[in-house]
Design a protein around this motif. Structure first.
Motif, mmCIF file in Angstrom:
data_model
loop_
_atom_site.group_PDB
_atom_site.id
_atom_site.type_symbol
_atom_site.label_atom_id
_atom_site.label_comp_id
_atom_site.label_asym_id
_atom_site.label_seq_id
_atom_site.Cartn_x
_atom_site.Cartn_y
_atom_site.Cartn_z
ATOM 1 N N GLY A 1 0.800 -1.215 0.000
ATOM 2 C CA GLY A 1 0.000 0.000 0.000
ATOM 3 C C GLY A 1 0.832 1.264 0.000
ATOM 4 O O GLY A 1 0.299 2.367 0.147
ATOM 5 N N PHE A 2 2.140 1.132 -0.180
ATOM 6 C CA PHE A 2 3.033 2.293 -0.193
ATOM 7 C C PHE A 2 2.869 3.063 -1.506
ATOM 8 O O PHE A 2 2.546 2.483 -2.543
ATOM 9 N N PRO A 3 3.136 4.360 -1.492
ATOM 10 C CA PRO A 3 3.169 5.107 -2.747
ATOM 11 C C PRO A 3 4.294 4.583 -3.639
ATOM 12 O O PRO A 3 5.283 4.019 -3.155
ATOM 13 N N VAL A 4 4.146 4.786 -4.949
ATOM 14 C CA VAL A 4 5.084 4.179 -5.895
ATOM 15 C C VAL A 4 6.528 4.611 -5.656
ATOM 16 O O VAL A 4 7.458 3.819 -5.879
ATOM 17 N N GLU A 5 6.740 5.833 -5.180
ATOM 18 C CA GLU A 5 8.114 6.301 -5.005
ATOM 19 C C GLU A 5 8.834 5.574 -3.868
ATOM 20 O O GLU A 5 10.067 5.596 -3.807
ATOM 21 N N ARG A 6 8.087 4.917 -2.977
ATOM 22 C CA ARG A 6 8.720 4.230 -1.850
ATOM 23 C C ARG A 6 8.823 2.721 -2.055
ATOM 24 O O ARG A 6 9.097 1.993 -1.106
ATOM 25 N N VAL A 7 8.642 2.261 -3.281
ATOM 26 C CA VAL A 7 8.865 0.854 -3.627
ATOM 27 C C VAL A 7 9.756 0.827 -4.855
ATOM 28 O O VAL A 7 9.334 1.158 -5.962
ATOM 29 N N ILE A 8 10.996 0.441 -4.674
ATOM 30 C CA ILE A 8 12.022 0.568 -5.712
ATOM 31 C C ILE A 8 12.606 -0.807 -6.004
ATOM 32 O O ILE A 8 13.076 -1.503 -5.104
ATOM 33 N N GLY A 9 12.582 -1.181 -7.268
ATOM 34 C CA GLY A 9 13.250 -2.414 -7.671
ATOM 35 C C GLY A 9 14.657 -2.120 -8.157
ATOM 36 O O GLY A 9 14.904 -1.085 -8.790
ATOM 37 N N ASN B 1 16.385 9.796 -3.490
ATOM 38 C CA ASN B 1 16.734 10.537 -2.276
ATOM 39 C C ASN B 1 15.988 9.928 -1.100
ATOM 40 O O ASN B 1 15.397 8.837 -1.237
ATOM 41 N N ARG B 2 16.007 10.593 0.032
ATOM 42 C CA ARG B 2 15.438 9.994 1.243
ATOM 43 C C ARG B 2 13.924 9.795 1.153
ATOM 44 O O ARG B 2 13.342 9.071 1.951
ATOM 45 N N ARG B 3 13.275 10.416 0.166
ATOM 46 C CA ARG B 3 11.835 10.247 -0.013
ATOM 47 C C ARG B 3 11.505 9.120 -0.978
ATOM 48 O O ARG B 3 10.346 8.738 -1.108
ATOM 49 N N GLY B 4 12.514 8.594 -1.684
ATOM 50 C CA GLY B 4 12.273 7.488 -2.590
ATOM 51 C C GLY B 4 12.806 7.743 -3.985
ATOM 52 O O GLY B 4 13.837 8.390 -4.167
ATOM 53 N N ALA B 5 12.080 7.241 -5.002
ATOM 54 C CA ALA B 5 12.508 7.322 -6.400
ATOM 55 C C ALA B 5 11.503 8.145 -7.193
ATOM 56 O O ALA B 5 10.292 7.892 -7.137
ATOM 57 N N TYR B 6 12.028 9.106 -7.957
ATOM 58 C CA TYR B 6 11.177 10.016 -8.718
ATOM 59 C C TYR B 6 11.642 10.085 -10.168
ATOM 60 O O TYR B 6 12.834 10.229 -10.430
ATOM 61 N N GLN B 7 10.685 9.978 -11.082
ATOM 62 C CA GLN B 7 10.991 10.066 -12.506
ATOM 63 C C GLN B 7 10.657 11.478 -12.970
ATOM 64 O O GLN B 7 9.542 11.762 -13.425
ATOM 65 N N ASP B 8 11.613 12.353 -12.821
ATOM 66 C CA ASP B 8 11.375 13.775 -13.080
ATOM 67 C C ASP B 8 11.528 14.158 -14.541
ATOM 68 O O ASP B 8 10.879 15.079 -15.027
ATOM 69 N N VAL B 9 12.404 13.464 -15.257
ATOM 70 C CA VAL B 9 12.730 13.869 -16.627
ATOM 71 C C VAL B 9 12.534 12.683 -17.570
ATOM 72 O O VAL B 9 13.287 11.716 -17.522
ATOM 73 N N PRO B 10 11.522 12.738 -18.447
ATOM 74 C CA PRO B 10 11.328 11.644 -19.411
ATOM 75 C C PRO B 10 12.508 11.558 -20.383
ATOM 76 O O PRO B 10 13.082 12.578 -20.775
ATOM 77 N N LEU B 11 12.838 10.330 -20.781
ATOM 78 C CA LEU B 11 13.921 10.139 -21.747
ATOM 79 C C LEU B 11 13.468 10.530 -23.147
ATOM 80 O O LEU B 11 12.322 10.286 -23.538
#
Length: 316
Positions: A140-148, A282-292
């Protein structure tokens, strides 16, 4: 004492799974001085205790505590790394492991989430993209806090192969693998650079041959590396452990590093699927800020990769 240790007192990292990847990750964490409290959780507590006893001798030099724990010990962890599961055997693909390891995640992920509702989950168990999606749903975690860990390992292997071909250190090769951590992964040739130059331009300037067949062989060896290692020694552990530590480092130090990791999202029009793309960690998780800025062929291959993962997700 590792140089970072003085700044990281009170950092707890929990590793679920005291197999070769989990234990090697714990050892690498000790050497890097990234945590003061490392907890191993494993169904075989006797084995885990033996590993902890051995690791504690290394911890003497690293100023950290290593101990056996249970899921209650996940409380307060900066991150929980999941390495538990059935390992890939010679001749198997990562996808062959899905049903057994998905059932395991149904047991362990809710227990982690209950005891550590604010932690970040880092998934290393294969098939990592499918299980990253599973961990997101089960926690149930937000997507940024589950990182493969995703294609961070493949990207490292790819840069190693290209570095050997071009005769430069892999750190000077900026090239990534995206998509599935598996057979449908794709190299992003259109954005690969050395010394700020696209590969063809670098070859022209450096007087190095540009051979597309040789470059494709680099990509093929990248994709097949795990199969060959498993065929020869039965497992992979050193490379993936080092990658896991490099995923954990920006989470622990809040350093905004960019890595190719797996995260649930929409990719090439395919919704609710986990694949690897460059993310800021970062400490909040994973963020996709810039599309390739992928070319049309790469977009098509990314969609194919995402659809192949989605098919497996929908089957479990």
């Amino acid at each position: 004492m590792p140089p970072q240790s003085a700044h990281l007192k009170g950092i707890k990292i929990v590793i679920v799974g005291a197999g070769s990847v989990g234990v090697t990750t714990a050892y690498a964490l000790l050497l890097e001085g990234l945590a003061s409290d490392i907890v191993l959780i494993d169904i075989d507590q006797n084995r885990a205790m033996g590993e902890v006893m051995d690791l504690s001798h290394a911890a003497h030099f690293a100023q950290a505590r290593v101990r056996v724990g249970d899921y209650e010990d996940c409380a307060g962890a900066a991150a929980v790394v999941i390495t538990a599961g059935v390992n890939q055997k010679p001749g198997q693909t990562r996808m062959d492991l899905v049903k057994t390891n998905y059932a395991l995640f149904q047991d362990i992920v809710p227990r982690i989430a209950k005891n550590a509702p604010d932690t970040i989950l880092v998934v290393a168990t294969n098939p990592v993209d499918v299980l990253t999606h599973a961990a997101h749903k089960l926690s149930g975690f937000p997507v940024e806090r589950v990182i493969g860990s995703g294609t961070a390992m493949d990207t490292t292997r790819f840069r190693h192969e290209l570095g050997r071909y071009f005769g430069v250190h892999p750190r000077n090769v900026h090239a990534i693998i995206i998509g599935e951590h598996g057979d449908t992964q794709l190299p992003v040739w259109s954005l690969a650079t050395i010394s700020g130059m696209r590969l063809k331009d670098y070859c022209a300037q450096a007087g190095h041959p540009y051979n597309e067949e040789e470059l494709e062989a680099c990509a093929r060896r990248t994709k097949e590396a795990a199969y060959e290692i498993i065929q020869r020694k039965g497992k992979t552990n050193y490379g993936v452990a080092s990658v896991l530590v490099h995923v954990l480092e920006p989470i622990i130090t809040d350093s905004d590093a960019i890595m190719t990791v797996s995260r649930v999202g929409t990719y090439a029009g395919v919704q609710d699927v986990a694949v690897s793309m460059p993310c800021k960690l970062n400490r909040r998780g994973a963020y996709q800020d810039v599309p390739l800025l992928l070319n049309e062929k790469e977009q098509d291959l990314l969609k194919k990769s995402a659809l192949s993962i989605k098919k497996v997700i929908d089957s479990v």
